[in-house]
Design an enzyme around this catalytic site. Structure first.
Site, PDB file in Angstrom:
ATOM      1  N   GLU A 154      93.468 -29.734  32.339  1.00 28.22           N
ATOM      2  CA  GLU A 154      92.170 -29.075  32.289  1.00 28.22           C
ATOM      3  C   GLU A 154      92.434 -27.613  31.990  1.00 28.22           C
ATOM      4  O   GLU A 154      93.123 -26.933  32.764  1.00 28.22           O
ATOM      5  CB  GLU A 154      91.433 -29.216  33.626  1.00 28.22           C
ATOM      6  CG  GLU A 154      90.091 -28.502  33.628  1.00 28.22           C
ATOM      7  CD  GLU A 154      89.556 -28.238  35.021  1.00 28.22           C
ATOM      8  OE1 GLU A 154      88.326 -28.140  35.176  1.00 28.22           O
ATOM      9  OE2 GLU A 154      90.363 -28.119  35.967  1.00 28.22           O
ATOM     10  N   ASP A 205      95.102 -29.650  37.157  1.00 29.02           N
ATOM     11  CA  ASP A 205      93.869 -28.899  37.360  1.00 29.02           C
ATOM     12  C   ASP A 205      94.016 -27.467  36.855  1.00 29.02           C
ATOM     13  O   ASP A 205      95.019 -26.793  37.124  1.00 29.02           O
ATOM     14  CB  ASP A 205      93.532 -28.889  38.860  1.00 29.02           C
ATOM     15  CG  ASP A 205      92.258 -28.141  39.166  1.00 29.02           C
ATOM     16  OD1 ASP A 205      91.196 -28.597  38.733  1.00 29.02           O
ATOM     17  OD2 ASP A 205      92.338 -27.087  39.840  1.00 29.02           O
TER      18      ASP A 205
END
Length: 651
Positions: free
Chosen positions: A305, A269
């Site tokens: 990401e 993330d």
């Protein structure tokens, strides 16, 4: 190689060893509890001994799997283990000792999936089924395999406060959420997935911890640093005093999932928030360490990401990069969505959504390659050409792009079915790695809302903050943003699996079956390299018919070709109301006179086959494409709605 977690509780022949990092503590004890909860009436404390680099350790006899324990630092209240494998009674309660050898795996021959094979399906355990557990997902695995999905990407399962959460408020990195079924449940899911050829990619959050139940600072002030800041506050300490142990804590977590849970990859993330000025970046150290721990023939795919569009992430360390396998490339989503909706709020203001920009994004990998972002007022992006096209993860929906909308509405809730089918086809027919979001393949009717289950005090702040964030939406629509804390908000987000057999849902699912099958078997689509891809925009009208000034691009033609044969396909993407073009002109205009001549030499024979039409009746369309005059010079394609058509020469 046999890997063992070097921190936390490890069972031994006489009991268990306990090891925890607390570098400034004067004393540390492990407290064993006879029952659940933090009642210390019958608890027994065992002093740990300080060892190297600020770690404390001791072996305690007669400890068995299931025993509850916590650590007391300098005589303070007992707190859960930072490396707890299981929090059966919640994130504030004692940890439980787990025997990592107890589970009997059946996936000994499994080697994972290489990047080029991946068709990723992102799901949230709590809302993917009515029960919301790992075990409840197992009966659905044959559905994913039959659909042609090759990897399930599971949103974070680090244990979190309460019973429901997206997972990004996790506080126990090593403990699969109890509300989902804990360690044994997750292992059962992974083992069952491997038996069906499905890889498991786990979404992990290394850039911050949730606001409730995070006790890391009890053990060391060095887990966080005020030298760097993130949207969540002080950054994780990756380059300051004590950073070696913090880096080890994160890297051991990646190793833990790979070895104790047999997972096949990580989705990390917001890696742009992993701020690290060390000589070797944490991302490089992590990727190198994980790969070195696995057999050479074991596929382990690491994706990130990252909003920076920084090609360095995907380059190998030998090339000066970090060794990440693939990067979420949201430019594709933004350009595609704006092309259909015209939205310009928030970060969408950085995109025009023209077919020219969308074509460039597909051709290159991402759109921003050093241009200035008007939203953030800084230069963004680098040259994507050094990366292979499968290194870009594309989507038309994901948890952020749906759940961060005020009402959690999906793309199919805001565009007409023909346009939705067109973007679905575009996603699955380009060489980049596609990611589907749960229910996307049948145009699910359910939203995916933002939900939490915090304590009342924190929960009130979360609700107020969410509604303040979208107060402009309320002023415009007079519709109130659903309360994240309400159980009904969570319930609304659960998939309704029965609807996939009904009406337009079933037709959309049939299209996804056809698209995925075509992607996986056609030689031209199996070539994921840049030399097998050409992308061009379609003028507003053929030159022969064009009016003065009518030269805006209204569609895209994508040419895919196999590297070792003559197999090739032409993918015509129409995002406008109508489309009427000479197909051979589109197909061969970049190939020159020789290709045109080859077409002329066999003009009497059919030259094109229609492989797929997203507006065919079996996919829910009511205006199927018309391909007429299939000879070399007179083939013409007409579409009366947004759609995608796939054409090929007969073999």
């Amino acid at each position: 190689m046999t890997w063992q977690l070097p921190i936390g509780a490890q069972l031994t022949q006489v009991g268990a060893t306990f090891r925890v990092w607390a570098p400034v503590a004067q004393q540390v004890a492990v407290v064993l509890f006879p029952h659940a909860g933090m009642d210390q009436t019958a608890a027994v404390a065992h002093a740990l001994t300080r060892t190297e680099d600020g770690y404390w350790q001791a072996e305690v006899p007669h400890v068995q799997a299931g025993a509850r324990y916590a650590y007391s630092v300098d005589g303070g209240d007992p707190r859960p283990d930072p490396a707890s494998r299981f929090q059966p009674d919640g994130v504030h309660a004692p940890s439980a000792v787990v025997d990592p050898q107890a589970f009997r795996w059946s996936d000994g021959e499994w080697r994972g999936r290489p990047l080029d094979d991946l068709i990723i399906y992102e799901l949230h355990v709590g809302t993917a089924t009515e029960e919301g557990t790992f075990d409840a997902l197992i009966p659905q695995l044959p559905y994913f395999a039959e659909l042609g999905i090759t990897a399930l990407e599971i949103m974070p399962i680090h244990d979190f406060p309460g019973r429901r959460n997206w997972g990004y408020d996790g506080v126990n990195l090593y403990a699969p959420a109890n509300s989902y079924g804990g360690p044994e449940g997750f292992k059962r899911l992974v083992d069952a997935a491997h038996a069906l050829g499905l890889a498991i990619i786990l979404d992990v959050v290394y850039n911050h911890f949730g606001p409730d139940g995070n006790y890391l600072s009890v053990f060391s002030p060095n887990y966080f640093t005020d030298l760097h800041h993130t949207p969540w506050g002080d950054a994780i300490n990756l380059d300051g005093e004590g950073a070696t142990a913090v880096r080890d804590y994160l890297i051991n977590n990646a190793l833990y999932w790979a070895h104790e849970y047999h997972i096949d990859g990580l989705r990390m993330d917001a890696t742009h928030a992993l701020i690290d000025e060390s000589p070797v970046h944490i991302l490089q150290q992590l990727t190198e360490t994980v790969r070195a721990s696995l057999p050479p023939n074991r596929h382990f795919v690491i994706t990130a990401e990252d909003e920076r569009n920084d090609a360095r992430l995907g380059l190998t360390p030998a090339q000066g990069g970090y060794g990440i396998d693939a990067i979420w490339a949201d430019d594709f989503h933004h350009e595609a969505r704006i092309a259909l909706t015209g939205e310009q709020t928030g970060y969408y203001a950085d995109y025009a959504g023209t077919t020219t920009d969308l074509a460039r994004t597909i051709r290159d990998g991402w759109f921003y390659q050093g241009q200035r972002s008007t939203v953030n007022d800084h230069l963004r992006g680098t040259d994507p050409q050094p990366l292979r096209l499968p290194q870009f993860v594309y989507c038309i929906q994901n948890h952020d792009q749906v759940g961060n909308r005020p009402l959690g509405d999906r793309l199919n809730h805001v565009v007409d079915p023909a346009a939705y089918r067109a973007l679905s086809a575009l996603l699955l027919l380009v060489p980049q790695t596609p990611l589907l979001f749960q229910g996307q393949e049948w145009a699910a009717s359910t939203p995916f809302l933002y939900f939490t289950d915090h304590n009342p005090e924190l929960g009130k702040l979360v609700t107020e903050g969410r509604r303040k964030e979208f107060e402009g939406f309320w002023r415009e629509t007079h519709m109130e943003v659903p309360d994240p804390q309400a159980e009904a908000t969570f319930a609304q987000s659960k998939l309704q699996w029965n609807e996939r057999h009904e009406g337009n849902h079933a037709a959309t699912l049939a299209l996804y079956h056809a698209l995925i099958r075509l992607r996986r078997i056609h030689p031209a689509l199996l070539n994921r390299e840049r030399d097998g891809l050409r992308v061009a925009v379609v003028p507003a009208a053929d030159n022969a018919d064009a009016n003065a000034g009518s030269n805006a691009a209204t569609g895209i033609v994508i040419h895919r070709q196999d590297s070792t044969s003559d197999d090739q396909v032409m993918i015509v993407v129409n995002l406008a109301a109508t489309f009427d073009r000479n197909v051979h002109q589109l197909l061969f205009e970049e190939q020159g006179a020789q290709e045109t001549a080859r077409g002329d030499s066999s003009a009497a024979e059919p030259q094109l086959q229609l492989l797929l039409d997203t507006n065919a009746p079996e996919y829910g369309g009511d205006a199927p494409a018309q391909l007429t005059g299939s000879g070399a010079n007179d083939a013409r394609l007409r579409l009366a709605a947004p759609g995608v058509v796939v054409l090929q020469r007969p073999r």
